[in-house]
Design a protein around this motif. Structure first.
Motif, PDB file in Angstrom:
ATOM      1  N   MET A  32       0.837  -1.176   0.000  1.00 41.73           N
ATOM      2  CA  MET A  32       0.000   0.000   0.000  1.00 41.73           C
ATOM      3  C   MET A  32       0.883   1.242   0.000  1.00 41.73           C
ATOM      4  N   TYR A  33       0.505   2.215  -0.802  1.00 42.09           N
ATOM      5  CA  TYR A  33       1.199   3.508  -0.811  1.00 42.09           C
ATOM      6  C   TYR A  33       0.153   4.568  -1.115  1.00 42.09           C
ATOM      7  N   GLY A  34       0.193   5.670  -0.360  1.00 48.32           N
ATOM      8  CA  GLY A  34      -0.874   6.647  -0.496  1.00 48.32           C
ATOM      9  C   GLY A  34      -2.203   5.949  -0.235  1.00 48.32           C
ATOM     10  N   LYS A  35      -3.123   6.031  -1.179  1.00 47.66           N
ATOM     11  CA  LYS A  35      -4.407   5.337  -1.044  1.00 47.66           C
ATOM     12  C   LYS A  35      -4.527   4.174  -2.012  1.00 47.66           C
ATOM     13  N   VAL A  36      -3.398   3.746  -2.567  1.00 45.01           N
ATOM     14  CA  VAL A  36      -3.383   2.692  -3.581  1.00 45.01           C
ATOM     15  C   VAL A  36      -2.908   1.379  -2.962  1.00 45.01           C
ATOM     16  N   GLU A  37      -3.514   0.270  -3.411  1.00 45.09           N
ATOM     17  CA  GLU A  37      -3.120  -1.057  -2.938  1.00 45.09           C
ATOM     18  C   GLU A  37      -2.867  -1.947  -4.146  1.00 45.09           C
ATOM     19  N   LYS A  38      -1.759  -2.677  -4.129  1.00 48.99           N
ATOM     20  CA  LYS A  38      -1.430  -3.598  -5.218  1.00 48.99           C
ATOM     21  C   LYS A  38      -0.968  -4.918  -4.616  1.00 48.99           C
ATOM     22  N   SER A  39      -1.001  -5.980  -5.451  1.00 52.01           N
ATOM     23  CA  SER A  39      -0.586  -7.305  -4.987  1.00 52.01           C
ATOM     24  C   SER A  39       0.270  -8.007  -6.032  1.00 52.01           C
ATOM     25  N   ASN A  60       1.637  10.840  -4.844  1.00 53.53           N
ATOM     26  CA  ASN A  60       2.361  11.501  -3.765  1.00 53.53           C
ATOM     27  C   ASN A  60       2.330  10.616  -2.523  1.00 53.53           C
ATOM     28  N   PHE A  61       3.467  10.069  -2.140  1.00 56.64           N
ATOM     29  CA  PHE A  61       3.538   9.204  -0.964  1.00 56.64           C
ATOM     30  C   PHE A  61       4.950   9.228  -0.407  1.00 56.64           C
ATOM     31  N   ASP A  62       5.069   8.948   0.893  1.00 60.87           N
ATOM     32  CA  ASP A  62       6.362   8.982   1.578  1.00 60.87           C
ATOM     33  C   ASP A  62       6.910   7.596   1.889  1.00 60.87           C
ATOM     34  N   ALA A  63       6.010   6.599   1.922  1.00 60.28           N
ATOM     35  CA  ALA A  63       6.413   5.257   2.346  1.00 60.28           C
ATOM     36  C   ALA A  63       5.569   4.221   1.625  1.00 60.28           C
ATOM     37  N   ILE A  64       6.087   3.002   1.604  1.00 60.90           N
ATOM     38  CA  ILE A  64       5.359   1.861   1.039  1.00 60.90           C
ATOM     39  C   ILE A  64       5.265   0.829   2.153  1.00 60.90           C
TER      40      ILE A  64
END
Length: 109
Positions: A32-39, A60-64
């Motif tokens: 997850m990063y920002g409001k996005v989720e991937k697998s 725009n995100f600071d961490a994963i």
């Protein structure tokens, strides 16, 4: 400096917890990063999966935040988690390899 995108490769896992009755697991990684989720895809019956899957992350995100899971028919069981902060990995426009231990009650070695 604004980051246009980050390429993340889910490479492999080693010595993952055995959560299935056959002494193995069916691992995959959700992140997850920002409001996005991937697998990643699910690799069946292994404790040492090799995914080698690359994802392009934009926004725009600071961490994963990563979660390793064991896929089961009804639900997935969490193996452990870890986080990578973008400011920990140094210069942009360079390739960095990050190895992390899983954190959590089922995580090991």
């Amino acid at each position: 400096a604004k980051v246009e995108f980050v390429l993340v490769t889910i490479a492999n896992g080693e010595n993952l917890p055995a959560l299935d009755s056959n002494g193995l697991s069916d691992p995959y990684v959700k992140f997850m990063y920002g409001k996005v989720e991937k697998s990643s895809s699910v690799i069946k019956k292994t404790l040492n999966p090799v995914w080698d899957e690359t994802f392009k992350l934009t926004g725009n995100f600071d961490a994963i935040n990563f979660v390793a899971l064991d896929k089961d028919k009804l639900k997935s069981t969490k193996m452990g988690t870890f986080q990578v902060k973008l400011d920990e990995i140094g210069q942009m426009n360079e390739e960095w390899t990050v190895t992390r231990e899983l954190q959590g009650p089922k995580a090991r070695g």
